[in-house]
Scaffold this motif. Structure first.
Motif, PDB file in Angstrom:
ATOM      1  N   LEU A  44      29.430  -5.878   5.633  1.00 34.88           N
ATOM      2  CA  LEU A  44      30.073  -6.477   4.465  1.00 34.88           C
ATOM      3  C   LEU A  44      29.680  -5.766   3.176  1.00 34.88           C
ATOM      4  CD1 LEU A  44      29.685 -10.284   5.305  1.00 34.88           C
ATOM      5  CD2 LEU A  44      31.680  -8.825   5.668  1.00 34.88           C
ATOM      6  N   HIS A  45      28.427  -5.351   3.075  1.00 39.78           N
ATOM      7  CA  HIS A  45      27.943  -4.724   1.847  1.00 39.78           C
ATOM      8  C   HIS A  45      28.215  -3.216   1.785  1.00 39.78           C
ATOM      9  CE1 HIS A  45      25.941  -8.107  -0.070  1.00 39.78           C
ATOM     10  NE2 HIS A  45      25.428  -8.446   1.093  1.00 39.78           N
ATOM     11  N   GLN A  46      28.091  -2.535   2.917  1.00 37.20           N
ATOM     12  CA  GLN A  46      28.164  -1.075   2.881  1.00 37.20           C
ATOM     13  C   GLN A  46      29.187  -0.462   3.831  1.00 37.20           C
ATOM     14  OE1 GLN A  46      23.843  -0.099   3.444  1.00 37.20           O
ATOM     15  NE2 GLN A  46      24.114   1.002   1.510  1.00 37.20           N
ATOM     16  N   GLY A  47      29.881  -1.303   4.594  1.00 39.34           N
ATOM     17  CA  GLY A  47      30.858  -0.764   5.529  1.00 39.34           C
ATOM     18  C   GLY A  47      32.133  -0.318   4.843  1.00 39.34           C
ATOM     19  N   ALA A  84      25.574 -10.422  -4.875  1.00 43.64           N
ATOM     20  CA  ALA A  84      25.355  -9.037  -4.462  1.00 43.64           C
ATOM     21  C   ALA A  84      26.649  -8.355  -4.053  1.00 43.64           C
ATOM     22  CB  ALA A  84      24.353  -8.997  -3.304  1.00 43.64           C
ATOM     23  N   LEU A  85      27.551  -9.103  -3.403  1.00 51.47           N
ATOM     24  CA  LEU A  85      28.829  -8.515  -3.013  1.00 51.47           C
ATOM     25  C   LEU A  85      29.622  -8.063  -4.230  1.00 51.47           C
ATOM     26  CD1 LEU A  85      29.858 -11.000  -0.168  1.00 51.47           C
ATOM     27  CD2 LEU A  85      29.471  -8.547   0.114  1.00 51.47           C
ATOM     28  N   ALA A  94      28.228  -7.301  -7.379  1.00 46.77           N
ATOM     29  CA  ALA A  94      27.537  -6.364  -8.258  1.00 46.77           C
ATOM     30  C   ALA A  94      27.311  -4.999  -7.638  1.00 46.77           C
ATOM     31  CB  ALA A  94      26.193  -6.970  -8.685  1.00 46.77           C
ATOM     32  N   GLY A  95      26.976  -4.968  -6.343  1.00 44.74           N
ATOM     33  CA  GLY A  95      26.617  -3.679  -5.756  1.00 44.74           C
ATOM     34  C   GLY A  95      25.375  -3.111  -6.413  1.00 44.74           C
ATOM     35  N   GLY A  96      25.238  -1.796  -6.391  1.00 50.91           N
ATOM     36  CA  GLY A  96      24.079  -1.154  -7.016  1.00 50.91           C
ATOM     37  C   GLY A  96      23.517  -0.067  -6.127  1.00 50.91           C
ATOM     38  N   ASN A  97      22.350   0.440  -6.522  1.00 49.89           N
ATOM     39  CA  ASN A  97      21.667   1.470  -5.747  1.00 49.89           C
ATOM     40  C   ASN A  97      20.181   1.151  -5.730  1.00 49.89           C
ATOM     41  OD1 ASN A  97      20.410   3.994  -4.854  1.00 49.89           O
ATOM     42  ND2 ASN A  97      22.460   4.878  -5.130  1.00 49.89           N
ATOM     43  N   MET A  98      19.628   0.997  -4.524  1.00 43.98           N
ATOM     44  CA  MET A  98      18.235   0.615  -4.372  1.00 43.98           C
ATOM     45  C   MET A  98      17.310   1.815  -4.225  1.00 43.98           C
ATOM     46  SD  MET A  98      18.763  -2.618  -1.759  1.00 43.98           S
ATOM     47  CE  MET A  98      16.987  -2.876  -1.623  1.00 43.98           C
ATOM     48  N   GLY A  99      17.851   3.032  -4.408  1.00 43.54           N
ATOM     49  CA  GLY A  99      17.034   4.233  -4.311  1.00 43.54           C
ATOM     50  C   GLY A  99      16.047   4.325  -5.461  1.00 43.54           C
ATOM     51  N   ALA A 100      14.978   5.096  -5.237  1.00 47.93           N
ATOM     52  CA  ALA A 100      13.919   5.216  -6.256  1.00 47.93           C
ATOM     53  C   ALA A 100      14.472   5.700  -7.583  1.00 47.93           C
ATOM     54  CB  ALA A 100      12.825   6.151  -5.750  1.00 47.93           C
ATOM     55  N   ASN A 101      15.431   6.598  -7.529  1.00 52.24           N
ATOM     56  CA  ASN A 101      16.008   7.131  -8.760  1.00 52.24           C
ATOM     57  C   ASN A 101      17.418   6.597  -9.019  1.00 52.24           C
ATOM     58  OD1 ASN A 101      13.750   8.829  -9.296  1.00 52.24           O
ATOM     59  ND2 ASN A 101      14.490  10.239  -7.693  1.00 52.24           N
ATOM     60  N   ASN A 137      19.967   6.902  -7.088  1.00 58.90           N
ATOM     61  CA  ASN A 137      21.050   7.802  -6.681  1.00 58.90           C
ATOM     62  C   ASN A 137      20.967   8.170  -5.204  1.00 58.90           C
ATOM     63  OD1 ASN A 137      18.794   9.381  -6.712  1.00 58.90           O
ATOM     64  ND2 ASN A 137      19.607  10.957  -8.109  1.00 58.90           N
ATOM     65  N   ASP A 138      20.440   7.273  -4.372  1.00 56.17           N
ATOM     66  CA  ASP A 138      20.342   7.517  -2.934  1.00 56.17           C
ATOM     67  C   ASP A 138      21.607   6.993  -2.258  1.00 56.17           C
ATOM     68  OD1 ASP A 138      19.813   7.631  -0.256  1.00 56.17           O
ATOM     69  OD2 ASP A 138      17.794   6.771  -0.394  1.00 56.17           O
ATOM     70  N   PRO A 139      22.457   7.861  -1.694  1.00 56.83           N
ATOM     71  CA  PRO A 139      23.711   7.384  -1.085  1.00 56.83           C
ATOM     72  C   PRO A 139      23.490   6.344   0.005  1.00 56.83           C
ATOM     73  CG  PRO A 139      23.727   9.769  -1.310  1.00 56.83           C
ATOM     74  CD  PRO A 139      22.331   9.321  -1.643  1.00 56.83           C
ATOM     75  N   ALA A 140      22.416   6.477   0.797  1.00 57.50           N
ATOM     76  CA  ALA A 140      22.174   5.528   1.886  1.00 57.50           C
ATOM     77  C   ALA A 140      21.808   4.142   1.368  1.00 57.50           C
ATOM     78  CB  ALA A 140      21.064   6.052   2.800  1.00 57.50           C
ATOM     79  N   ARG A 141      21.341   4.092   0.130  1.00 54.02           N
ATOM     80  CA  ARG A 141      20.940   2.806  -0.462  1.00 54.02           C
ATOM     81  C   ARG A 141      21.916   2.339  -1.544  1.00 54.02           C
ATOM     82  NH1 ARG A 141      16.366   5.436   1.129  1.00 54.02           N
ATOM     83  NH2 ARG A 141      14.717   4.147   2.081  1.00 54.02           N
ATOM     84  N   ALA A 142      23.111   2.916  -1.524  1.00 53.12           N
ATOM     85  CA  ALA A 142      24.129   2.569  -2.521  1.00 53.12           C
ATOM     86  C   ALA A 142      25.049   1.464  -1.987  1.00 53.12           C
ATOM     87  CB  ALA A 142      24.952   3.793  -2.874  1.00 53.12           C
ATOM     88  N   PHE A 143      25.402   0.543  -2.867  1.00 51.42           N
ATOM     89  CA  PHE A 143      26.294  -0.565  -2.539  1.00 51.42           C
ATOM     90  C   PHE A 143      27.466  -0.529  -3.518  1.00 51.42           C
ATOM     91  CE2 PHE A 143      21.984  -1.579  -1.427  1.00 51.42           C
ATOM     92  CZ  PHE A 143      22.062  -2.226  -0.198  1.00 51.42           C
ATOM     93  N   PRO A 144      28.690  -0.382  -3.014  1.00 51.40           N
ATOM     94  CA  PRO A 144      29.816  -0.220  -3.942  1.00 51.40           C
ATOM     95  C   PRO A 144      30.140  -1.471  -4.745  1.00 51.40           C
ATOM     96  CG  PRO A 144      30.597  -0.394  -1.681  1.00 51.40           C
ATOM     97  CD  PRO A 144      29.105  -0.274  -1.607  1.00 51.40           C
ATOM     98  N   GLY A 145      29.793  -2.661  -4.224  1.00 53.39           N
ATOM     99  CA  GLY A 145      30.152  -3.882  -4.934  1.00 53.39           C
ATOM    100  C   GLY A 145      31.651  -4.101  -4.958  1.00 53.39           C
ATOM    101  N   ASN A 146      32.117  -4.964  -5.870  1.00 54.65           N
ATOM    102  CA  ASN A 146      33.539  -5.285  -6.002  1.00 54.65           C
ATOM    103  C   ASN A 146      34.101  -5.873  -4.705  1.00 54.65           C
ATOM    104  OD1 ASN A 146      35.911  -5.435  -7.572  1.00 54.65           O
ATOM    105  ND2 ASN A 146      36.693  -3.552  -6.645  1.00 54.65           N
TER     106      ASN A 146
END
Length: 513
Positions: A378-381, A417-418, A420-427, A429-438
């Protein structure tokens, strides 16, 4: 589809497509616009359900566009026909009178439903008073709507205590029935057989096995332990049920809409006749709202607007339902049948091929379990999945309040969270930790889970299903797709006919060829 409806769809297809965050930023009244309550008189004052669609992409413009579509599809006229007991199931030439069971419908049908409810109540009260001897267990055999509804209601409303221990058995797999037998004392067990036609092969096979179980246990009159719930009372009597133990319901009450009729007998046995009356009253409160409100302020219709937006305009193939309450664990299963059997159609009510998607696939589960299973997708698929969250302000347990606080905060956090999305990477900008939101969701927040609220929730989804059918121009009250496989099974069982090579090989491998 008529020209006015085509024009309404054309307008909707050109609507702006802002993100959810942009919608919230641009409208401080958004929550008020897209929220609403349905209330009724509870034991301690007003009770009800809050509905919030502000986390969907609905806007005032889209609401207006869908209202135009509803007018073009004659929603008001079709609603009047439904609630007035007119023929709305055109392929089978009958009405759909489940609301008459709750007191809204043709006068004669409402009167008949009331009489049948009183008959059922007399039998239920007799059981509770011990007039039929000790009854500690009820094994209810049915399938489809004759089982899913009772199973949901019994599971939701007897977590604290049941007046009678009720076991719902639907599967023809003998293991299901054996498990019920193992939990019951045959000397203190009644059997309910729920079948509209009293010919359903799964149900009648299970009923025969239940009779044999009672006979093996030395019960002198096993048929005297049976209650029949059917629209074909003469067939029940012919099968062996005493006519005083036959609880009829009308032919115009469809299986997946039948919980309000005598199919609700196991619910009344489990919770009591007064509580069953509250169950009907909660549903009636939604019926009255559905009858008395037009346009987007009609909340089941507004839910259908969101459904149509995501299914037709955004191409969403599924809709997820997550109950953040253990008492509603079976609600997603119940809604699967209600929505997919009703609106999983490929032709219109006029028999023409549809020109767009109809029912999405309904699926779901229970929070917080589902968060550790399917919420990854749901969040990243890559699929856009509208989500319904259902929760209760009042807890169903008496443990440390931290349990319920964590449950609710998780429910509300998932919706946030669904969006807002966001990115949980340290900087960041980690694609694997990115959430598109919307990603959209709606929330149904109940004051509590009690008989009236459960009745209201189910009735809301019935009307939502009907509203969707009207907007799509299809008939939600037949289910011929259920019959083909059953007919094929009968032909296989009868023998003497060849099938495709794969089926023949499987039959041979299973020793059935």
């Amino acid at each position: 589809m008529n020209e006015a409806a085509k024009g309404a769809w054309s307008e909707l297809e050109t609507a702006p497509d802002p993100t959810l965050l942009e919608l919230f930023a641009g409208d401080t009244d958004r929550v008020e616009l897209l929220s609403g309550r349905i209330d009724w008189d509870g034991e301690d004052g007003k009770a009800g359900i809050l509905f919030d669609w502000s986390k969907t992409h609905l806007t005032q413009g889209l609401l207006s566009g869908f209202e135009t579509l509803a007018e073009a599809m004659d929603f008001v006229g079709k609603r009047s026909a439904l609630l007035g007991g007119e023929v709305v199931n055109l392929t089978e030439g009958r009405a759909a009178e489940h609301t008459a069971q709750r007191g809204i419908g043709a006068d004669a049908s409402v009167e008949e439903a009331g009489a049948l409810h009183r008959r059922m109540a007399m039998l239920v009260d007799a059981i509770h008073d011990g007039a039929l001897g000790p009854v500690k267990h009820l094994i209810h055999v049915g399938i489809g709507g004759s089982a899913l509804g009772p199973a949901l209601a019994v599971d939701a409303l007897t977590r604290d205590l049941a007046k009678v221990d009720v076991h719902i058995v639907s599967n023809i797999d003998g293991l299901a029935l054996e498990q019920a037998f193992a939990a019951c004392d045959p000397a203190a067990t009644m059997i309910a057989v729920a079948s509209k036609t009293f010919t359903t092969i799964e149900t009648m096979t299970n009923a025969e096995s239940a009779i044999q179980w009672l006979e093996r246990a030395g019960i002198d009159d096993p048929y005297g332990r049976v209650v029949a719930l059917t629209a074909s009372p003469e067939k029940a009597v012919e099968w062996g049920v005493d006519e005083t133990r036959v609880l009829p319901f009308g032919e115009s009450v469809g299986g997946r809409y039948s919980l309000w009729s005598s199919i609700g007998f196991p619910v009344a046995v489990a919770i009591g006749t007064e509580e069953f009356g509250q169950f009907l009253a909660g549903a009636r409160a939604v019926d009255e709202h559905f009858r008395d409100h037009d346009g987007a302020v009609n909340l089941p219709l507004r839910a259908a607007f969101a459904d149509q937006y995501y299914t037709r305009l955004k191409g969403c193939q599924t809709r997820a339902v997550f109950a953040y309450d253990e008492r509603l664990a079976l609600l997603p299963d119940y809604l699967q049948q209600l929505e997919m059997e009703s609106n999983g159609k490929r032709v219109t009510a006029d028999g023409e091929l549809v020109d767009s998607p109809t029912a999405p696939i309904t699926w779901g589960g229970v929070g917080t379990d589902a968060q550790h299973a399917v919420f990854q997708l749901l969040h990243q698929g890559t699929h856009l999945v509208p989500v319904d969250f259902i929760a209760s302000i009042a807890p169903g347990d008496e443990l440390d309040p931290a349990h319920h606080r964590i449950l609710l905060t998780n429910c509300f956090a998932q919706g946030a969270a669904l969006i807002a999305g966001g990115n949980m990477g340290a900087n960041g900008n980690d694609p694997a930790r990115a959430f598109p939101g919307n990603r959209p969701s709606a929330t149904m927040l109940c004051d509590d889970i009690d008989p009236a609220t459960l009745g209201a929730l189910i009735a809301f989804h019935e009307h939502r299903t009907f509203a969707n059918a009207v907007l799509m121009g299809i008939n939600p009250f037949d289910q011929f797709g259920v019959e083909l496989g059953k007919q094929m099974a009968g032909r296989i069982d009868a023998g003497g006919e060849r099938f495709d090579a794969s089926t023949e090989e499987l039959l041979a491998a299973a020793g059935l060829g």
